[in-house]
Design a protein around this motif. Structure first.
Motif, PDB file in Angstrom:
ATOM      1  N   UNK A 127       0.829  -1.208   0.000  1.00 38.93           N
ATOM      2  CA  UNK A 127       0.000   0.000   0.000  1.00 38.93           C
ATOM      3  C   UNK A 127       0.865   1.260   0.000  1.00 38.93           C
ATOM      4  N   UNK A 128       2.060   1.144   0.553  1.00 35.97           N
ATOM      5  CA  UNK A 128       2.935   2.299   0.638  1.00 35.97           C
ATOM      6  C   UNK A 128       3.609   2.674  -0.670  1.00 35.97           C
ATOM      7  N   UNK A 129       3.464   1.834  -1.681  1.00 33.16           N
ATOM      8  CA  UNK A 129       4.102   2.141  -2.970  1.00 33.16           C
ATOM      9  C   UNK A 129       3.086   2.318  -4.095  1.00 33.16           C
ATOM     10  N   UNK A 130       1.791   2.343  -3.773  1.00 24.84           N
ATOM     11  CA  UNK A 130       0.791   2.572  -4.821  1.00 24.84           C
ATOM     12  C   UNK A 130       0.868   4.030  -5.276  1.00 24.84           C
ATOM     13  N   UNK A 131       0.554   4.240  -6.548  1.00 22.20           N
ATOM     14  CA  UNK A 131       0.640   5.584  -7.116  1.00 22.20           C
ATOM     15  C   UNK A 131      -0.647   6.017  -7.796  1.00 22.20           C
ATOM     16  N   UNK A 132      -1.692   5.178  -7.696  1.00 29.56           N
ATOM     17  CA  UNK A 132      -2.929   5.515  -8.393  1.00 29.56           C
ATOM     18  C   UNK A 132      -4.134   5.021  -7.617  1.00 29.56           C
ATOM     19  N   UNK A 133      -5.272   5.567  -7.980  1.00 31.24           N
ATOM     20  CA  UNK A 133      -6.515   5.142  -7.355  1.00 31.24           C
ATOM     21  C   UNK A 133      -6.796   3.668  -7.649  1.00 31.24           C
ATOM     22  N   UNK A 134      -6.552   3.237  -8.893  1.00 25.81           N
ATOM     23  CA  UNK A 134      -6.801   1.847  -9.266  1.00 25.81           C
ATOM     24  C   UNK A 134      -5.943   0.903  -8.416  1.00 25.81           C
ATOM     25  N   UNK A 135      -4.679   1.259  -8.215  1.00 23.52           N
ATOM     26  CA  UNK A 135      -3.812   0.446  -7.383  1.00 23.52           C
ATOM     27  C   UNK A 135      -4.311   0.383  -5.950  1.00 23.52           C
ATOM     28  N   UNK A 136      -4.805   1.502  -5.446  1.00 25.19           N
ATOM     29  CA  UNK A 136      -5.353   1.544  -4.094  1.00 25.19           C
ATOM     30  C   UNK A 136      -6.556   0.614  -3.972  1.00 25.19           C
ATOM     31  N   UNK A 137      -7.423   0.616  -4.971  1.00 24.44           N
ATOM     32  CA  UNK A 137      -8.609  -0.244  -4.954  1.00 24.44           C
ATOM     33  C   UNK A 137      -8.216  -1.722  -4.935  1.00 24.44           C
ATOM     34  N   UNK A 138      -7.257  -2.095  -5.773  1.00 23.54           N
ATOM     35  CA  UNK A 138      -6.833  -3.495  -5.844  1.00 23.54           C
ATOM     36  C   UNK A 138      -6.200  -3.929  -4.522  1.00 23.54           C
ATOM     37  N   UNK A 139      -5.334  -3.101  -3.989  1.00 27.30           N
ATOM     38  CA  UNK A 139      -4.642  -3.437  -2.745  1.00 27.30           C
ATOM     39  C   UNK A 139      -5.627  -3.601  -1.588  1.00 27.30           C
ATOM     40  N   UNK A 140      -6.598  -2.708  -1.486  1.00 28.25           N
ATOM     41  CA  UNK A 140      -7.565  -2.813  -0.389  1.00 28.25           C
ATOM     42  C   UNK A 140      -8.390  -4.094  -0.492  1.00 28.25           C
ATOM     43  N   UNK A 141      -8.760  -4.482  -1.710  1.00 20.02           N
ATOM     44  CA  UNK A 141      -9.526  -5.712  -1.894  1.00 20.02           C
ATOM     45  C   UNK A 141      -8.715  -6.931  -1.483  1.00 20.02           C
ATOM     46  N   UNK A 142      -7.474  -6.998  -1.942  1.00 19.08           N
ATOM     47  CA  UNK A 142      -6.612  -8.140  -1.614  1.00 19.08           C
ATOM     48  C   UNK A 142      -6.305  -8.175  -0.121  1.00 19.08           C
ATOM     49  N   UNK A 143      -6.136  -7.002   0.494  1.00 19.06           N
ATOM     50  CA  UNK A 143      -5.894  -6.962   1.937  1.00 19.06           C
ATOM     51  C   UNK A 143      -7.070  -7.555   2.699  1.00 19.06           C
ATOM     52  N   UNK A 144      -8.278  -7.229   2.279  1.00 12.28           N
ATOM     53  CA  UNK A 144      -9.463  -7.793   2.926  1.00 12.28           C
ATOM     54  C   UNK A 144      -9.510  -9.306   2.812  1.00 12.28           C
ATOM     55  N   UNK A 145      -9.198  -9.824   1.629  1.00  8.51           N
ATOM     56  CA  UNK A 145      -9.182 -11.277   1.438  1.00  8.51           C
ATOM     57  C   UNK A 145      -8.156 -11.928   2.360  1.00  8.51           C
ATOM     58  N   UNK A 146      -6.964 -11.346   2.437  1.00 13.55           N
ATOM     59  CA  UNK A 146      -5.890 -11.934   3.238  1.00 13.55           C
ATOM     60  C   UNK A 146      -6.199 -11.898   4.730  1.00 13.55           C
ATOM     61  N   UNK A 147      -6.816 -10.813   5.202  1.00 12.90           N
ATOM     62  CA  UNK A 147      -7.095 -10.689   6.643  1.00 12.90           C
ATOM     63  C   UNK A 147      -8.314 -11.497   7.088  1.00 12.90           C
TER      64      UNK A 147
END
Length: 487
Positions: A127-147
């Protein structure tokens, strides 16, 4: 073994203790001191899982601290787009809850829990290296799955180590890490915020990177400090292990050699009580996550600077942590669940009434800040007690594992809704968000009352039933006439 039938004259809570599957073992026969053994279990099991959940809650909610440090500005997101990112986390989180617990039961907690911790640690760091809104959306979704596999997995793990009457307190201690994470999050965000510009990165990026790296390291260490099932753990002596098995066998189904079968998952899905446990959490998860995800913004909107707002989030969370443990102890002492959940929700209701009736929060920030204390003091203890219900009331290992997952799935649908309620243009009063959270807590009291009535009626029905051959022999889960529900 001799089977016990509870008489109609016993109180429900005494019935719960008496309705053993087998005779209660004498610790002296095993050469162990039960109090010392329970203390040994607590010291070996609880610190590890509490630490993992603290990291889990910190890594999902630190986005609120990152927002104050410029996350949305740097990623060129509007307030509503930021809310969409929050929603996507919970979409991922609830998607595999039941499946994750099925996997846990098959491969064991010692491998599963550290593995998912490392996984979400990696995602948090990214999450600390995302540079776009799309990247933020993908990372948040995957984080939810992992947690998603941690909380229901740990609740099921505790149900395999402790007797029914011992589980609520341990689950509450485990959940207290959520409010503790809020306090740590404020402290860490305040300090890490000063790293703005280091390595060419913003302060919010370092929040994710440093906290994510810490999670990875602790997750790797978890392969050594997370315990396995009682039959596989090696930290007990032979006599201690035998006694743990004997006391669990006399109390519940925890020692049964139950092979996985999908029909037992279906038993959960067909049981209305399991859905009601989910509704108990559903009516609490919206207030829980709106508070944890938006508290820094709510406080900043009162007129405080971002750094000061980060620090001001700490005291409400400290109070919530203390009260979560206090409620668990008192509830266990009086052997009552529903009344304490309802009372705690009532405290939260008072908090939202204070927030809504303060028509000029920027002129009277102390009033709204007081309301925040009431909200935190009411929400966190109620959640801790509500989440312990399936672990105590659902019998059948696979059914209980599925029920824990189902409760989190149904419950976090409330969080999905809540992530869309606190919009930037509603600042500083946030009337929509506060009003819906208030309504949900009122609904929680109604759901808890309905579940209390159902469980009480079922216990009385079983107490009044005549003794028959069905009251001995093979155990039939929570449908067995010997089983009594806690309420």
């Amino acid at each position: 073994m001799d089977e016990e039938k509870v008489s109609a004259q016993q109180t429900p809570e005494k019935a719960i203790l008496a309705s053993s599957i087998g005779s209660v073992p004498d610790p002296a026969d095993y050469g162990v001191n039960e109090t010392s053994l329970i203390r040994k279990l607590d010291l070996r099991i609880l610190p590890g899982v509490v630490l993992l959940y603290l990291l889990s809650f910190l890594d999902r909610s630190n986005v609120a601290n990152a927002k104050l440090d410029g996350l949305t500005k740097d990623l060129h997101m509007t307030g509503n787009q930021y809310l969409t990112g929050l929603t996507l986390f919970f979409v991922g989180y609830i998607s595999f809850e039941v499946i994750w617990n099925v996997i846990l039961k098959r491969i064991g907690p010692k491998l599963w829990l550290p593995s998912i911790t490392v996984a979400w640690g990696v995602v948090t760091t990214l999450q600390g290296v995302v540079h776009s809104m799309a990247g933020f959306f993908v990372i948040r979704t995957v984080l939810g799955i992992a947690e998603g596999g941690l909380f229901p997995g740990v609740v099921f793990l505790l149900s395999q180590w402790y007797k029914r009457e011992e589980r609520q307190y341990r689950i509450a201690l485990f959940f207290s890490a959520a409010s503790l994470a809020g306090a740590f999050g404020g402290i860490l965000a305040y300090g890490i915020g000063f790293m703005k510009g280091v390595g060419g990165k913003s302060g919010w990026a370092w929040i994710f990177i440093l906290e994510g790296l810490a999670t990875i390291l602790i997750g790797i260490a978890g392969y050594w400090f997370i315990v396995d099932w009682p039959t596989k753990s090696k930290f007990l002596s032979a006599n201690e292990a035998a006694y743990v098995q004997a006391r669990l066998k006399a109390d519940s189904d925890a020692t049964n050699d139950e092979a996985f079968a999908w029909r037992n998952v279906l038993l959960c899905l067909k049981d209305p009580k399991c859905w009601l446990y989910g509704l108990v959490f559903h009516t609490l998860s919206l207030p829980l996550y709106t508070l944890s995800l938006f508290l820094p913004s709510i406080i900043a909107a009162l007129g405080y600077k971002a750094a000061d707002a980060q620090l001001l989030t700490i005291p409400p969370y400290v109070l919530a942590t203390i009260l979560t443990v206090v409620y668990a102890v008192v509830s266990e002492r009086f052997k009552k669940r529903a009344v304490f959940i309802a009372f705690s929700s009532l405290i939260g209701i008072i908090g939202y009434i204070i927030l809504l009736t303060n028509t000029e929060p920027t002129k009277r920030p102390g009033v709204s800040y007081t309301g925040v204390f009431f909200c935190a003091a009411g929400i966190y203890p109620a959640v801790a007690l509500g989440l312990s219900w399936p672990a105590m009331n659902v019998s059948g290992q696979t059914k209980r594992a599925a029920a824990n997952g189902l409760q989190i799935t149904v419950g976090n649908l409330g969080a999905v809704i809540g992530t869309q309620l606190y919009r930037s243009n509603d600042s500083p009063r946030y009337k929509l968000g506060h009003s819906v959270a208030l309504g949900y807590l009122c609904a929680n009291i109604l759901v808890v009352g309905a579940l209390w009535a159902i469980l009480r009626r079922e216990n009385r029905k079983r107490d009044a039933a005549p003794i028959s051959d069905a009251d001995s022999g093979e155990w039939h889960g929570d449908e067995d006439s010997r089983w009594r529900f806690t309420y």
